[in-house]
Design an enzyme around this catalytic site. Structure first.
Site, PDB file in Angstrom:
ATOM      1  CB  THR A   1       2.741   9.880   4.812  1.00  0.00           C
ATOM      2  OG1 THR A   1       1.676  10.818   4.713  1.00  0.00           O
ATOM      3  CG2 THR A   1       3.868  10.478   5.625  1.00  0.00           C
TER       4      THR A   1
ATOM      5  CG  ASP B   1      -1.362   1.301   1.740  1.00  0.00           C
ATOM      6  OD1 ASP B   1      -1.510   2.215   0.913  1.00  0.00           O
ATOM      7  OD2 ASP B   1      -1.600   1.441   2.966  1.00  0.00           O
ATOM      8  CB  ILE B   2       2.467   3.210  -2.601  1.00  0.00           C
ATOM      9  CG1 ILE B   2       3.296   1.929  -2.814  1.00  0.00           C
ATOM     10  CG2 ILE B   2       3.347   4.469  -2.670  1.00  0.00           C
ATOM     11  CD1 ILE B   2       4.036   1.870  -4.122  1.00  0.00           C
TER      12      ILE B   2
ATOM     13  CB  THR C   1      -1.921  11.442   4.367  1.00  0.00           C
ATOM     14  OG1 THR C   1      -0.836  10.560   4.637  1.00  0.00           O
ATOM     15  CG2 THR C   1      -1.407  12.816   4.002  1.00  0.00           C
TER      16      THR C   1
ATOM     17  CG  ASP D   1      -6.387   5.459  -1.348  1.00  0.00           C
ATOM     18  OD1 ASP D   1      -7.062   5.914  -2.297  1.00  0.00           O
ATOM     19  OD2 ASP D   1      -5.923   6.199  -0.446  1.00  0.00           O
TER      20      ASP D   1
HETATM   21  N1  LIG Z   1       5.510   7.158  11.795  1.00  0.00           N
HETATM   22  C1  LIG Z   1       4.462   7.852  11.346  1.00  0.00           C
HETATM   23  N2  LIG Z   1       4.597   8.647  10.257  1.00  0.00           N
HETATM   24  C2  LIG Z   1       3.547   9.334   9.772  1.00  0.00           C
HETATM   25  N3  LIG Z   1       2.320   9.288  10.327  1.00  0.00           N
HETATM   26  C3  LIG Z   1       2.124   8.530  11.411  1.00  0.00           C
HETATM   27  C4  LIG Z   1       3.175   7.761  11.968  1.00  0.00           C
HETATM   28  N4  LIG Z   1       2.657   7.081  13.015  1.00  0.00           N
HETATM   29  C5  LIG Z   1       1.363   7.412  13.112  1.00  0.00           C
HETATM   30  N5  LIG Z   1       1.028   8.295  12.174  1.00  0.00           N
HETATM   31  C6  LIG Z   1      -0.302   8.880  12.009  1.00  0.00           C
HETATM   32  O1  LIG Z   1      -0.850   8.302  10.861  1.00  0.00           O
HETATM   33  C7  LIG Z   1      -1.453   9.283  10.018  1.00  0.00           C
HETATM   34  C8  LIG Z   1      -1.086   8.941   8.596  1.00  0.00           C
HETATM   35  O2  LIG Z   1      -1.690   7.703   8.335  1.00  0.00           O
HETATM   36  P1  LIG Z   1      -1.089   6.624   7.364  1.00  0.00           P
HETATM   37  O3  LIG Z   1       0.248   6.205   7.824  1.00  0.00           O
HETATM   38  O4  LIG Z   1      -2.149   5.596   7.240  1.00  0.00           O
HETATM   39  O5  LIG Z   1      -0.958   7.547   6.066  1.00  0.00           O
HETATM   40  P2  LIG Z   1      -0.338   7.239   4.672  1.00  0.00           P
HETATM   41  O6  LIG Z   1       0.817   6.310   4.751  1.00  0.00           O
HETATM   42  O7  LIG Z   1      -0.108   8.505   3.975  1.00  0.00           O
HETATM   43  O8  LIG Z   1      -1.463   6.464   4.006  1.00  0.00           O
HETATM   44  P3  LIG Z   1      -2.673   7.093   3.220  1.00  0.00           P
HETATM   45  O9  LIG Z   1      -2.133   7.939   2.138  1.00  0.00           O
HETATM   46  O10 LIG Z   1      -3.312   5.844   2.714  1.00  0.00           O
HETATM   47  O11 LIG Z   1      -3.499   7.815   4.170  1.00  0.00           O
HETATM   48  C9  LIG Z   1      -0.983  10.655  10.487  1.00  0.00           C
HETATM   49  O12 LIG Z   1      -2.092  11.523  10.633  1.00  0.00           O
HETATM   50  C10 LIG Z   1      -0.279  10.402  11.821  1.00  0.00           C
HETATM   51  O13 LIG Z   1      -0.959  11.008  12.912  1.00  0.00           O
HETATM   52  C1  LIG Z   2      -7.999  11.061  -1.155  1.00  0.00           C
HETATM   53  C2  LIG Z   2      -6.695  10.321  -1.283  1.00  0.00           C
HETATM   54  C3  LIG Z   2      -5.533  11.311  -1.324  1.00  0.00           C
HETATM   55  C4  LIG Z   2      -6.560   9.459  -0.013  1.00  0.00           C
HETATM   56  O1  LIG Z   2      -5.403   8.702  -0.022  1.00  0.00           O
HETATM   57  C5  LIG Z   2      -6.677   9.379  -2.525  1.00  0.00           C
HETATM   58  O2  LIG Z   2      -7.719   8.464  -2.454  1.00  0.00           O
HETATM   59  C6  LIG Z   2      -6.794  10.166  -3.812  1.00  0.00           C
HETATM   60  O3  LIG Z   2      -5.826  10.688  -4.295  1.00  0.00           O
HETATM   61  N1  LIG Z   2      -8.036  10.241  -4.370  1.00  0.00           N
HETATM   62  C7  LIG Z   2      -8.338  10.912  -5.591  1.00  0.00           C
HETATM   63  C8  LIG Z   2      -9.617  11.702  -5.478  1.00  0.00           C
HETATM   64  C9  LIG Z   2     -10.859  10.889  -5.201  1.00  0.00           C
HETATM   65  O4  LIG Z   2     -10.801   9.820  -4.589  1.00  0.00           O
HETATM   66  O5  LIG Z   2     -11.950  11.334  -5.634  1.00  0.00           O
HETATM   67  K   LIG Z   3      -6.317   7.782   3.682  1.00  0.00           K
END
Ligand SMILES: Nc1ncnc2c1ncn2[C@@H]1O[C@H](COP(=O)(O)OP(=O)(O)OP(=O)(O)O)[C@@H](O)[C@H]1O
Ligand SMILES: CC(C)(CO)[C@@H](O)C(=O)NCCC(=O)O
Ligand SMILES: [K+]
Length: 244
Positions: free
Chosen positions: A10, A6-7, A120, A96
């Site tokens: 963040t 899952d990319i 995020t 996603d």
């Molecule tokens: N090590 C970490 N780095 C970044 N965020 C973290 C970490 N640990 C917990 N979090 C929390 O997780 C949230 C980000 O969620 P997640 O890691 O699921 O995001 P992501 O990898 O960008 O995935 P997505 O784009 O699918 O949301 C942030 O709001 C933060 O509070």
């Molecule tokens: C909303 C995010 C950023 C959540 O990861 C992703 O699903 C995305 O880039 N979506 C495109 C816009 C949409 O889902 O309508």
């Molecule tokens: K998300």
């Protein structure tokens, strides 16, 4: 064995599955992608398939080098999904969100489902009992809210996520924590109340990096499953091989 990746916006999360059992789970940064994947594949040599959902800026090409070792499935809108997509702009729906909707549809048949992914961004995705994906909402995630307050003001400090003492924040720090954490809890509870008023018999799945922190603070009782996207990737892949 299947390696799911899952990319996110963040971080990258990955899991190895044998059937529906998770054999290993990994979290890493984007610049470590190749190194970490190679390490995982060395440890789990029976991986035959790699399934990827990317909303980040990492594309299919990044996985080409692995094609000699295993089958690469880089999911796109062209793949088969177990729901009817009623989004007005299906091509711009995040992959996603499509995978989350697929997982909810397959795991919880014949009921209304709401998936909340607190990452995020926070995404809400609703799939009704007829397996119609209707849409949902996108709002800034917790960490993004802290960063935004800091980045777009002169005086507000950058704080890290912390439970507020009260809804009445009695200091700058407490006011920020209250605004962000309580604001988010009210947001989710408000959305859930709205869905409940319009749909009966529905299940709510809460996932993403902030799921566990949030679950215990909601008025509505919700089961948090931080692995839901990775599990859904595995299920979407199984569905794809059975229906292609
Ligand atoms: N090590 C970490 N780095 C970044 N965020 C973290 C970490 N640990 C917990 N979090 C929390 O997780 C949230 C980000 O969620 P997640 O890691 O699921 O995001 P992501 O990898 O960008 O995935 P997505 O784009 O699918 O949301 C942030 O709001 C933060 O509070
Ligand atoms: C909303 C995010 C950023 C959540 O990861 C992703 O699903 C995305 O880039 N979506 C495109 C816009 C949409 O889902 O309508
Ligand atoms: K998300």
């Amino acid at each position: 064995m299947v390696l799911t990746v899952d990319i996110g916006n963040t971080r990258i999360k990955a899991a190895v599955f044998e059937g529906s059992t998770v054999l290993g789970k990994f979290v890493f940064e984007k610049n470590e992608l190749e190194k970490k994947i190679k390490k995982i594949l060395k440890k789990f040599q029976n991986c035959s398939d790699l399934v990827v959902a990317s909303v980040g800026n990492i594309e299919r090409q990044s996985f080409l080098a692995l094609e000699k070792e295993l089958n690469i499935h880089f999911l796109t809108h062209e793949d088969v999904f177990p729901f009817v997509n009623k989004y007005a702009t299906p091509k711009t729906l995040g992959i996603d969100r499509m995978v989350l909707a697929a997982g909810a549809t397959l795991q919880f048949p014949k009921q209304n489902r709401l998936v909340i992914d607190a990452g995020t961004c926070i995404t809400y995705d609703f799939i009704d009992e007829f397996d119609h994906y209707l849409g949902g909402a996108i709002s800034p995630g917790l960490r993004l809210r802290y960063e935004t307050l800091h980045n777009y003001t002169a005086k507000l400090p950058l704080l890290s996520l912390e439970a507020p003492d009260s809804y009445i924040g009695n200091s700058t720090f407490q006011a920020i924590h209250s605004g962000i954490v309580n604001g988010f809890v009210y947001e989710i509870d408000g959305f859930i109340d709205e869905y409940r008023a319009n749909y009966s018999n529905f299940i709510i799945i809460l996932t993403g990096g902030d799921a566990e922190f949030l679950a215990k603070r909601l008025k509505n009782t919700i089961f948090a499953n931080s692995n839901f996207l990775l599990e859904s990737l595995n299920q979407t892949f199984q569905y794809k091989i059975n229906n292609d």
